[in-house]
Design an enzyme around this catalytic site. Structure first.
Site, mmCIF file in Angstrom:
data_model
loop_
_atom_site.group_PDB
_atom_site.id
_atom_site.type_symbol
_atom_site.label_atom_id
_atom_site.label_comp_id
_atom_site.label_asym_id
_atom_site.label_seq_id
_atom_site.Cartn_x
_atom_site.Cartn_y
_atom_site.Cartn_z
ATOM 1 N N HIS A 137 0.799 -1.181 0.110
ATOM 2 C CA HIS A 137 -0.082 0.064 -0.127
ATOM 3 C C HIS A 137 0.929 1.328 -0.014
ATOM 4 O O HIS A 137 0.485 2.313 -0.433
ATOM 5 C CB HIS A 137 -0.784 -0.037 1.161
ATOM 6 C CG HIS A 137 -2.213 0.365 0.898
ATOM 7 N ND1 HIS A 137 -2.660 1.872 0.088
ATOM 8 C CD2 HIS A 137 -3.247 0.066 1.392
ATOM 9 C CE1 HIS A 137 -3.725 1.888 0.085
ATOM 10 N NE2 HIS A 137 -4.443 1.022 0.609
ATOM 11 N N ALA A 138 2.289 1.179 0.348
ATOM 12 C CA ALA A 138 2.957 2.381 0.535
ATOM 13 C C ALA A 138 3.462 2.723 -1.005
ATOM 14 O O ALA A 138 3.678 3.810 -1.495
ATOM 15 C CB ALA A 138 4.201 1.851 1.425
#
Length: 534
Positions: A137-138
């Site tokens: 998700h980063a």
């Protein structure tokens, strides 16, 4: 090197073995008819031959002494680590596929490498195969992931296939700023943050007064949601389940009730959860509270990673009819939009970071057993392509999102529209929701229940209007109004599209407990045996 934003780094700092922070997609394909040879092996060989990995898929993390993360290019990538081949045991059914995906989804990505993986899964029933893609998700949010990971698909059956990591994309080279330019940019960021303080302070004050029962805000106060069996911090083991809804009929419900597609699908999820809990003899005294991501991404922006804010929406009360429930949720969503329009992008981001940060602290200190949860379920709705897509002639039948569990909650429902279907991907903590497949079945039955009530209500309305038309000639205005209403309703219901049969078994049946598979799955690159279920 490109520095990560605070939002991006938040997914790294809050990641644990029990709470991975990656998102994924499960794509189901049909092998072209009369293909000469082994299609999946040929596809895998074609993918592996494209070993030039371009941005952003060649970027890995580098942590500075200050704790700041940056992206830097990795010039020594082992493609065979990121792209793998797996074979399901016979008969290659839905249960076996999902068990395999569950195990893949609970495993952390290696931070010493670019944060993405792809597994080509062969051996599905009915001449099909699957691809499981996951990325941190980063690295991306849902909107960007949709564009990046769909880029190797084509609208044409005979189009050549280029691996998504091998596609040349435009990216802005970061020039070294002069001291004056750097000061100017920093000053602007600080100015934007300062400008967001008044609206953020106003919202915080409203929520505090609401918590004290002296004011009613248009947004729920965090940590005021009711307790449910899945209002707990997740453990490592995962459950995954899927369902599918006909997009045309969901749209028709929205059109006939003046609601949006999002209002309808959120209502269906709310009904499914209530029915599931009622079957467990768990009665809620308060409405469920859903976390709902809102995209802050500007049109055409493919450079930045996470551009999303998390808002809270109060759903409907127990005992409300399906149509009443839809109207309640529609009203809640309208109020939320009204409240968020008063906030700047910076204020929404700050609110998200603050609320999610408190949830992380609560999870870390094991306060979730004492405090009320911030929310009960995360519901996200991502629009996808409306036309069928192909890869080397193989048609993608469905694409299911397999997402991340937020802190303090053990249930995520993400919806993804594609080619006439709304594909529903459910993820949960295995210990909190071991029978997640039951909840997936309740999604289908909730849709049918809502659709039937809306159509019944429309039929009743038409009957009443026809009765008015039998009145003696004396009020032609009423007759004209009645005819207009009838024509509108008939236009909505006249062309009922044929429901497409989903690739996976999503028949509306009474929920049945899912038994664990005892077969094994062999992976190509390691020649080891991976258990199909825990």
């Amino acid at each position: 090197m490109q520095a990560l934003t605070l939002v991006d780094m938040g997914f790294l700092y809050t990641e644990t073995v029990a709470s991975p922070k990656h998102v994924a997609g499960l794509q189901i394909f049909t092998i072209p008819e009369n293909y000469q040879g082994n299609f999946t092996r040929d596809l895998f060989d074609s993918l592996m031959s494209q070993d030039e990995i371009k941005q952003p898929f060649n970027l890995k993390l580098k942590k500075q002494l200050t704790g700041q993360y940056h992206w830097q290019e990795d010039n020594n990538i082992d493609l065979s680590y990121h792209v793998r081949f797996a074979m399901l045991p016979q008969p290659g059914n839905e249960s076996q596929l999902l068990h395999f995906v569950e195990h893949q989804h609970e495993t952390l990505l290696d931070r010493n490498r670019p944060l993405w993986e792809m597994i080509l899964i062969d051996g599905l029933e009915d001449n099909k195969f699957a691809i499981y893609l996951k990325a941190h998700h980063a690295f991306t949010d849902g909107a960007k992931a949709n564009q990046l990971l769909m880029s190797y698909l084509s609208k044409k059956t005979d189009a050549p296939m280029t691996a998504f990591w091998n596609i040349e994309r435009e990216h802005k080279e970061k020039e070294l700023d002069s001291m004056l330019t750097s000061i100017t940019k920093t000053s602007k960021k600080l100015s934007d943050q300062v400008k967001s303080i008044p609206s953020l302070t106003k919202l915080t004050t409203k929520l505090l007064f609401q918590a004290a029962n002296v004011y009613k805000a248009d947004m729920p106060t965090p940590f005021m949601a009711p307790k449910t069996p899945f209002s707990v911090s997740p453990k490592r083991a995962r459950r995954a389940a899927v369902s599918a809804l006909p997009l045309s009929r969901v749209k028709r419900i929205g059109k006939m009730t003046g609601a949006t597609i999002n209002d309808v699908v959120v209502t269906i999820c709310d009904m499914a959860i209530h029915n599931y809990l009622a079957n467990k003899n768990f009665n809620l005294k308060k409405p469920l509270v859903a976390q709902m991501p809102m995209s802050l991404r500007e049109a055409g922006d493919m450079q930045t990673n996470n551009q999303v804010a998390i808002s809270l929406v109060e759903l409907a009360y127990r005992g409300e009819s399906p149509l009443e429930r839809l109207m309640t949720i529609k009203d809640s969503c309208i109020k939320l939009k009204k409240e968020t329009r008063l906030l700047t992008k910076e204020a929404l981001t700050s609110y998200t970071m603050a609320s999610q940060g408190l949830a992380v602290v609560s999870e870390f200190l094991s306060l979730d057993t004492i405090l009320p949860p911030m929310g009960n379920v995360l519901i996200s709705n991502v629009p996808g392509p409306s036309e069928p897509l192909y890869m080397m002639g193989a048609k993608m039948e469905q694409c299911f999102p397999i997402s991340v569990l937020p802190p303090g909650m053990s249930l995520n429902i993400t919806l993804y529209s594609y080619n006439g279907l709304i594909n529903v991907g459910l993820v949960s903590c295995r210990s909190a929701l071991p029978d997640l497949t039951d909840l997936a079945e309740y999604v289908n039955s909730a849709f049918t229940e809502l659709e039937n009530e809306v159509l019944t209500s429309a039929t009743t309305s038409v009957t009443e209007q026809i009765a008015l038309l039998t009145m003696p000639n004396g009020n032609s205005g009423i007759k004209q109004e009645c005819l207009a209403i009838i024509e509108q309703i008939l236009a909505d219901t006249e062309k009922q599209d044929e429901v497409k049969t989903p690739v996976l078994d999503t028949k509306i049946i009474q929920p049945v407990k899912n038994t664990s598979a005892k077969n094994t799955i062999t992976t190509d690159t390691t020649s080891k045996t991976v258990p199909a279920s825990a």
